[in-house]
Write a protein that holds these residues in place. Sequence first.
Motif, mmCIF file in Angstrom:
data_model
loop_
_atom_site.group_PDB
_atom_site.id
_atom_site.type_symbol
_atom_site.label_atom_id
_atom_site.label_comp_id
_atom_site.label_asym_id
_atom_site.label_seq_id
_atom_site.Cartn_x
_atom_site.Cartn_y
_atom_site.Cartn_z
ATOM 1 N N GLN A 86 84.282 18.089 35.637
ATOM 2 C CA GLN A 86 85.731 18.262 35.505
ATOM 3 C C GLN A 86 86.011 19.480 34.634
ATOM 4 O O GLN A 86 85.332 19.713 33.651
ATOM 5 N N ARG B 127 88.934 21.510 32.292
ATOM 6 C CA ARG B 127 90.183 21.288 31.558
ATOM 7 C C ARG B 127 91.184 22.339 31.991
ATOM 8 O O ARG B 127 90.944 23.521 31.823
ATOM 9 N N ASN C 129 92.793 16.186 33.871
ATOM 10 C CA ASN C 129 92.434 16.688 32.574
ATOM 11 C C ASN C 129 93.491 16.486 31.498
ATOM 12 O O ASN C 129 93.601 15.418 30.930
#
Length: 182
Positions: free
Chosen positions: A126, A128, A135
């Motif tokens: 993932q 940000r 996120n």
Amino acid sequence: TLCSCCDVLTQSTFWIGLFCPIILVAQVMTRLELNWYGQPAQSKQQAKMTYNVVTGIIIFSLLFWSIPFVGSAVAVMFYFFMVYIGMHTRAYMRQTYQIPPSISLCGCCGGSTKKNRTPQEKGAPQQRTRSGGDNVFDDCCCMLFCSCCTTIQMARHTHNDKEYPGYCCTSTGLELDAPEIV
């Protein structure tokens, strides 16, 4: 998990998180050596002042809550300040310790679920971002809608609550001889 906060029902971590989550956030921020707005502190001294600054903001806010109209504005600003620092602290923790998002937002606040990602994205870590996805919006929604459980979860991620139970009246929320991060 996010809603496992009742596992520490008999500890001060639970009760502070339930009745005054901003104090618990300040204790976690002090443990993580963050400044009073949730960013990495420039020095150890600045990190140690985080709890005192947040406590001062709480006292300042309490002084104005009884004034008509002003009190309402201060209460709203105080709530959003708590969400802001909690969101930044949670984002810092998730990024530092590579913790995946805890909720599937399914469109709420611009979120997406892992099952809706392409096969190439499912294996990728993932990222940000401030423009959507799991996120920052995950952190924001958790603090907005369940700040007590979110702060208890953050506190439990930074110490072993079975070996070092929480203490309410210290700047780190732990015994003085306990390690700050476990």
